[in-house]
Enzyme design. Structure first.
Site, PDB file in Angstrom:
ATOM      1  N   ASP A 284     -24.255 -12.084 -24.422  1.00  0.00           N
ATOM      2  CA  ASP A 284     -25.446 -11.966 -23.364  1.00  0.00           C
ATOM      3  C   ASP A 284     -24.996 -12.514 -21.963  1.00  0.00           C
ATOM      4  OD1 ASP A 284     -28.248 -12.080 -22.389  1.00  0.00           O
ATOM      5  OD2 ASP A 284     -28.641 -11.765 -24.586  1.00  0.00           O
TER       6      ASP A 284
ATOM      7  N   HIS B 126     -31.254 -14.822 -19.489  1.00  0.00           N
ATOM      8  CA  HIS B 126     -31.517 -13.952 -20.703  1.00  0.00           C
ATOM      9  C   HIS B 126     -30.750 -14.421 -21.796  1.00  0.00           C
ATOM     10  CE1 HIS B 126     -31.155 -10.130 -23.033  1.00  0.00           C
ATOM     11  NE2 HIS B 126     -32.409  -9.967 -22.437  1.00  0.00           N
TER      12      HIS B 126
ATOM     13  N   SER C 116     -34.861  -6.861 -26.580  1.00  0.00           N
ATOM     14  CA  SER C 116     -33.833  -8.066 -26.403  1.00  0.00           C
ATOM     15  C   SER C 116     -34.530  -9.488 -27.249  1.00  0.00           C
ATOM     16  CB  SER C 116     -33.754  -8.382 -25.063  1.00  0.00           C
ATOM     17  OG  SER C 116     -32.915  -7.734 -24.369  1.00  0.00           O
TER      18      SER C 116
END
Length: 778
Positions: free
Chosen positions: A141, A220, A553
């Protein structure tokens, strides 16, 4: 993220090669000779003995050392290098080169959810697995913000002895940022940097907003890592919303961070493949990758570095969980399709953040919001819809599209699409608006996502959006206000399939149902970076320890954490067995005990939307039977797809020997069944499927079959109808025969009909979805 979506670039493959005398159709090479990054798959057995290492061979015979970015030796054999297309084409003719793939940019697919998965403290899977202790989850990520409470190593045991990884230092990231929770961290930037300096698709890393280290500048990666394995964090919330205890699915699992995505710049295949290589060598048990193409096109497995890297991981016992993508509710939008990857869609949870638009005529319209600033305090404001002018950019509230003289002091209606939802609010605020109503279009339907807006704002579904626009048209002086209701728990129905969650059927192999299952992916609270505010906008100066995001996600790391718990409780289970346990025990009803619905339409959802169902970990702990799959089974599946030995070697690293009689892809021992009948068939046609189950429950049990047949025109038989297991008999096979009568077969709106096959011993129910469709193979 598979959070909701960045714009993405079209897939760019270079070409396929002349392999074993068969030419694979290609895209013609461009006359443009701009230097680009190419990934070369090399037959490692061909290395001349004079070279001590493969790197020496590559740098002597194929490319100069300065051109080589990564060398791969674990999940993939080969290297990536910056070359002109002519140089790459020339190298492709080398007898040791099996394939050449042009580097491609991918995008991220962007807390009550552990309870919603069926997890409770001190009982069931959490206690059986010691919360996932000693299982290592590798997260691919944007990195991690290591100081967050979610990553504390308090009362965690020593680092597992199998761990061989490193804590790579860099900008604002030292060895002390790793601990017994974050046991390793790496960053991969060479593909990005090469694209920035030479490539036509742009790239490079903006070091004014990024850290050249595993530290997370985007948020994220911190969010997905803490969703999978965050520690218990008390008094957690996002500016008062979702207040309570935040915790990941596997709170004691270890984290290994692989930063492959960079703020505002996506993630390059060459770097992702290097991360797969490193993670498998480092000793991870699970890989969580919320990344995909997101452009509606799926590459063949041998041209998809995520599929290739995942096969290398899965073949060594590593479970790979990926996001399905956020291009729903469009059909055939699901990505990450390889059968050795677990593909996860998104559902809602039983928590919501309601907001209410009150119109001047007294009507109340219900939506959602995470706005936490000063309220409008019931004051009515003039209401305006810039889209009445017919100018598209104004209807979408794009940058510089609003006239301050028209919107100042008013609540502005903005249509969803083309720009980030929170950015529209900033445009309204800059133009002097006091609030925003974000209206879904028909493509988003009634699917709503909460956002931490910078001004009072509420998102409305398509129907209510139309209602408020009609009110403006029919009223001389329209007014409105917005009320914010905070956090509401116990929402029914839940789960509901998120409107954005990517849908089947599978665009590469209709015979393999994708997505595999769904998990919580809407309004998920998890840890956040200190580098940006909750909206991610440059102008958002707020700091928050936690943030609330939506996207497949967010669903993917729920399944990654679940896999860690199952691996901890059952260390001898293969990745396919863990996937099977989740799929065959998944739930297809909501908390009202009704069939799960589709947020986009309000109608009943189907296996094209949710796969086998919503993950239910209490039941997955003890599934009774599992559908296991070996590496040889996957090779036979590739043979069934018409791949030759050399092409299969691109994926599997070793030459394959296909059976004399070509296998059928639908006979892969998958926990779901898709019966595909030709559109040309007339009258009655039949297809048979072989499946083998392994007993992982107690010995001396008898399972009987229960078939839920699709609608009229289809009959399903299973032989034998009883499976007997003893101390000595652990495996048993059966044949499913699906018969379709084209005269009576009526497919639903999704182009298919659905049923199921379940095996029960009175304690366990082992359920597989069944799909019947008329479509010619792709």
């Amino acid at each position: 993220m598979a959070a909701i979506p960045y714009s993405s670039l079209p897939l760019q493959f270079l070409f396929f090669l002349l392999l074993s005398g068969s030419f694979l159709q290609t895209r013609t090479l461009s006359t443009d000779q701009t230097v680009k990054t190419f990934i070369f798959r090399i037959d490692s057995q061909s290395k001349p003995s004079i070279f001590p290492t493969h790197y020496h061979w590559y740098s002597s015979e194929f490319a100069s050392p300065v051109q080589i970015l990564h060398t791969y030796d674990t999940v993939f054999h080969g290297f990536s290098a910056t070359l002109s297309p002519d140089q790459a084409a020339s190298l492709s003719r080398h007898p040791s080169v099996l394939a050449v793939i042009e580097d491609q940019r991918r995008q991220l697919h962007t807390t009550r959810s552990p309870q919603f998965l069926g997890l409770r403290n001190q009982q069931g899977l959490w206690s059986e697995s010691d919360y996932g202790s000693d299982v290592i989850i590798g997260v691919f990520d944007t990195g991690i913000w290591p100081e967050r409470r979610s990553f504390s190593d308090l009362n965690i045991g020593s680092i597992p002895s199998k761990w061989k990884g490193v804590c790579q230092v860099g900008v604002k990231f030292t060895a002390k940022n790793c601990n017994k929770k974050i046991i390793g961290a790496r960053f991969f930037s060479k593909g990005h940097e090469a694209a920035g300096s030479a490539g036509p698709i742009g790239g490079g890393i903006n070091e004014t907003v990024e850290f050249m280290s595993p530290r997370d500048a985007d948020g994220h990666g911190t969010h997905t890592a803490s969703t999978a394995a965050g520690r218990h964090a008390f008094r957690a919330s996002m500016e008062g919303y979702a207040a309570g205890v935040a915790k990941g699915v596997a709170p004691k699992a270890r984290l290994a961070v692989y930063k492959v995505c960079w703020k505002n710049a996506g993630c390059f295949d060459s770097d992702i493949l290097a991360a797969f290589d490193a993670a498998v060598n480092d000793g991870v048990d699970v890989i969580s990758i919320s990344i995909g193409g997101g452009d509606g096109i799926s590459s063949p497995y041998y041209l998809d570095p995520i599929a290739i890297g995942s096969y290398g991981a899965a073949s060594r016992g590593v479970f790979v969980s990926s996001s399905a993508g956020n291009d729903g509710p469009n059909g055939m939008s699901v990505t990450n399709l390889a059968p050795w990857i677990v593909t996860v869609g998104a559902g809602t949870i039983d928590r919501n953040f309601p907001a209410e638009v009150r119109l001047g005529d007294g009507r109340r319209l219900y939506g959602v919001s995470l706005y936490a600033g000063a309220p409008l305090s019931d004051k009515m404001y003039p209401l305006i819809y810039p889209g009445k002018s017919g100018v598209l950019s104004a209807s979408l509230c794009m940058e510089n599209s609003l006239d301050p003289n028209l919107v100042r002091g008013k609540i502005v209606i903005c249509d969803r699409g083309s720009s980030p939802r929170v950015a529209k609010g900033l445009v309204v605020k800059k133009a002097g608006g006091v609030g925003m109503i974000l209206a879904n279009g028909i493509s988003n339907g009634e699917g709503l996502v909460g956002d931490a807006h910078l001004l009072p704002a509420c998102a409305l579904g398509s129907d209510e959006g139309d209602a408020v626009k009609a009110y403006i048209t029919s009223t001389a002086n329209p007014t409105a206000t917005i009320d914010f209701k905070g956090t509401i728990l116990g929402i029914k129905p839940a789960p509901v399939v998120a409107s954005f969650s990517a849908r089947g059927p599978n665009g590469l192999n209709l015979e393999i149902l994708k997505p595999d299952l769904i998990a919580p992916g809407v309004n998920i609270l998890a840890a956040w970076t200190e580098a940006v505010g909750p909206t991610g906008l440059d102008s958002d100066l707020r700091k928050t320890e936690f943030n609330i995001l939506s996207g497949t996600s967010m669903a993917c790391p729920h399944v990654s954490g679940a896999a860690a718990l199952l691996k901890s409780a059952h260390p001898d289970w293969s990745p396919a067995a863990i996937r099977s346990a989740m799929m065959t025990t998944a739930s297809i009803v909501d908390n009202s005990n009704q069939p799960m619905t589709d947020e986009a339409t309000g109608n009943a959802s189907t296996p094209y939307d949710f796969g086998a169902g919503h993950v239910n970990l209490d039941r997955a702990m003890d599934p009774g039977l599992v559908y296991d799959i070996t590496n040889d089974d996957y090779v036979n599946f590739l043979c069934a797809n018409g791949y030759g030995p050399k092409l299969i070697q691109v994926i599997t690293r070793i030459p394959a020997r296909c059976p004399a009689k070509r296998p059928r892809p639908e006979n892969l021992n998958y926990p779901s069944i898709a019966a595909l009948f030709s559109t040309q068939s007339r009258g009655v046609s039949s297809k048979s499927f072989i499946r083998t189950v392994t007993n992982v429950g107690g010995p001396n049990v008898v399972y009987t079959v229960k078939v839920v047949s699709p609608e009229k025109g289809v009959t399903v038989t299973v032989k034998p109808s009883r499976l007997v297991f003893t101390e000595g008999v652990k495996k048993s096979s059966f044949v499913v025969t699906v018969t379709a009568d084209s005269k009576n077969l009526v497919l639903n709106d999704s182009g298919a009909v659905f049923g199921s096959i379940s095996w029960s011993d009175g304690k366990h129910e082992v359920r597989s979805p069944l799909v019947v469709t008329q479509m010619d193979p792709l």
